[in-house]
Design a protein around this motif. Structure first.
Motif, PDB file in Angstrom:
ATOM      1  N   HIS A  24       2.071  10.962 -14.767  1.00 33.48           N
ATOM      2  CA  HIS A  24       1.536  10.713 -13.435  1.00 33.48           C
ATOM      3  C   HIS A  24       0.574   9.538 -13.428  1.00 33.48           C
ATOM      4  O   HIS A  24       0.518   8.769 -12.462  1.00 33.48           O
ATOM      5  CB  HIS A  24       0.839  11.970 -12.918  1.00 33.48           C
ATOM      6  N   GLY A 139      -4.092   1.165  -6.119  1.00 31.53           N
ATOM      7  CA  GLY A 139      -4.477   0.919  -4.742  1.00 31.53           C
ATOM      8  C   GLY A 139      -5.156  -0.410  -4.500  1.00 31.53           C
ATOM      9  O   GLY A 139      -5.809  -0.603  -3.468  1.00 31.53           O
ATOM     10  N   GLN A 160       6.682   8.587  -5.317  1.00 31.59           N
ATOM     11  CA  GLN A 160       5.375   8.038  -4.960  1.00 31.59           C
ATOM     12  C   GLN A 160       5.456   6.619  -4.416  1.00 31.59           C
ATOM     13  O   GLN A 160       4.534   6.171  -3.711  1.00 31.59           O
ATOM     14  CB  GLN A 160       4.451   8.049  -6.189  1.00 31.59           C
ATOM     15  N   TYR A 161       6.553   5.932  -4.714  1.00 29.76           N
ATOM     16  CA  TYR A 161       6.677   4.527  -4.303  1.00 29.76           C
ATOM     17  C   TYR A 161       8.050   4.288  -3.681  1.00 29.76           C
ATOM     18  O   TYR A 161       9.056   4.837  -4.134  1.00 29.76           O
ATOM     19  CB  TYR A 161       6.493   3.603  -5.509  1.00 29.76           C
ATOM     20  N   SER A 281       3.234   1.886  -2.017  1.00 30.86           N
ATOM     21  CA  SER A 281       2.883   3.269  -2.289  1.00 30.86           C
ATOM     22  C   SER A 281       3.080   4.090  -1.029  1.00 30.86           C
ATOM     23  O   SER A 281       2.654   3.687   0.067  1.00 30.86           O
ATOM     24  CB  SER A 281       1.424   3.367  -2.747  1.00 30.86           C
ATOM     25  N   LEU A 282       3.722   5.255  -1.156  1.00 33.18           N
ATOM     26  CA  LEU A 282       3.938   6.122   0.003  1.00 33.18           C
ATOM     27  C   LEU A 282       2.639   6.767   0.473  1.00 33.18           C
ATOM     28  O   LEU A 282       2.578   7.294   1.586  1.00 33.18           O
ATOM     29  CB  LEU A 282       4.961   7.204  -0.355  1.00 33.18           C
ATOM     30  N   GLN A 283       1.598   6.714  -0.357  1.00 36.46           N
ATOM     31  CA  GLN A 283       0.304   7.268   0.040  1.00 36.46           C
ATOM     32  C   GLN A 283      -0.517   6.284   0.863  1.00 36.46           C
ATOM     33  O   GLN A 283      -1.511   6.669   1.474  1.00 36.46           O
ATOM     34  CB  GLN A 283      -0.482   7.687  -1.207  1.00 36.46           C
ATOM     35  N   ASN A 284      -0.094   5.034   0.866  1.00 33.40           N
ATOM     36  CA  ASN A 284      -0.816   3.996   1.615  1.00 33.40           C
ATOM     37  C   ASN A 284      -0.379   4.057   3.077  1.00 33.40           C
ATOM     38  O   ASN A 284       0.764   3.751   3.410  1.00 33.40           O
ATOM     39  CB  ASN A 284      -0.505   2.621   1.016  1.00 33.40           C
ATOM     40  N   LYS A 285      -1.290   4.429   3.968  1.00 30.36           N
ATOM     41  CA  LYS A 285      -0.963   4.622   5.382  1.00 30.36           C
ATOM     42  C   LYS A 285      -1.589   3.543   6.278  1.00 30.36           C
ATOM     43  O   LYS A 285      -1.743   3.754   7.480  1.00 30.36           O
ATOM     44  CB  LYS A 285      -1.451   6.006   5.842  1.00 30.36           C
TER      45      LYS A 285
END
Length: 299
Positions: A24, A139, A160-161, A281-285
């Motif tokens: 991870h 990030g 995740q990406y 990144s899929l977490q970057n909104k």
């Protein structure tokens, strides 16, 4: 203490497994274990009970887990606030290889802005693929622009990406011309007169591209490496100055080929087609990133 140690520990507290947390965190398991040991040395207490499976946190580990989670949340909140104050809301941070940053990105950005006004701004950092991937995973950037080949994959977790193909590029062998307009340094070369090669380090992405081309070449060439750099633009300059043959992205030498300052040093069998991909990144909104990704997806 490195903040990465805290992130490592929180991952381990969640997974209770060194191997999964190492994957991870995109590090090897020995390196991950050393970082947990370093954190324990810094705190002065054992945080992990390694005698159980799955592993458990010690009393000290549970206490530190609560404190670390809150500390990291506060740090990330402060960083987000500072960055939002320092950066315009529509400014995207992009990392790319030097060649892509110079020869592909400007036109690509113009194309994205065309027809809808210059509503997209970007700050681009040119660096190698290792540092680009690291920046994306930590990030430090919103987009990673890079070359891709099925035999030279970028190892990012698809959960995740996300990635999209936004273009293509052919890496070709080029050389300065001789008096007759032919390549001064041409493949495959000979034992008595090997072709002078302007090479990339074997550890660089284009170095691995070069090795892949040679592995599938129609014959084994005779090459003499005379200069080495991971930057294609430096090899291009050396080729223009007549120091040898180099494999270069075709887009980066298009003008020099048209002007006759460089010529092909081998046929298609000595070249390789690459995809140009962009990763996020899929977490970057961030809203600017979401708008761009929607536009790229629907193009």
């Amino acid at each position: 203490m490195d903040i990465k140690w805290i992130e490592d520990f929180l991952s381990l507290a969640a997974t209770r497994n060194f191997s999964r947390s190492a994957d991870h965190r995109n590090v090897t398991q020995p390196a991950f274990s050393r970082r947990i040991r370093a954190l324990e040395a810094w705190t002065g207490a054992e945080l992990v009970d390694r005698s159980t499976y799955p592993l458990t946190l010690t009393v000290a580990g549970k206490l530190f887990n609560d404190a670390a989670s809150e500390a990291l949340r506060l740090l990330n909140d402060a960083r987000s606030q500072l960055r939002s104050e320092q950066t315009a809301h529509n400014m995207l941070r992009v990392t790319a290889g030097h060649s892509l940053a110079l020869s592909f990105f400007p036109e690509w950005l113009d194309g994205l802005n065309g027809g809808q006004g210059a509503d997209l701004s970007a700050r681009i950092t040119a660096t190698n693929i290792h540092d680009s991937v690291l920046a994306l995973s930590e990030g430090e950037c919103d987009l990673l622009l890079c070359f891709h080949h099925v035999q030279l994959p970028i190892l990012l977790n698809p959960d995740q990406y996300a990635c999209l193909t936004v273009g293509s590029e052919r890496v070709i062998p080029v050389s300065a011309p001789d008096r007759d307009g032919a390549a001064r340094f041409r493949l495959p070369g000979g034992k008595s007169k090997p072709t002078r090669l302007l090479a990339y380090p074997a550890t660089s992405f284009l170095g691995r591209v070069m090795e892949l081309i040679l592995a599938h070449a129609p014959q084994t060439p005779a090459l003499l490496t005379t200069y080495e750099s991971e930057m294609a633009e430096l090899l291009k300059r050396m080729a223009l100055n007549g120091h040898g043959m180099a494999w270069l992205p075709q887009r980066s030498v298009a003008q020099e080929l048209a002007d006759g300052k460089l010529v092909a040093a081998g046929g298609e069998a000595w070249s390789l087609e690459l995809e140009i991909r962009v990763y996020r990144s899929l977490q970057n909104k961030r809203p600017a990133l979401t708008r761009l990704w929607d536009k790229l997806t629907n193009t």
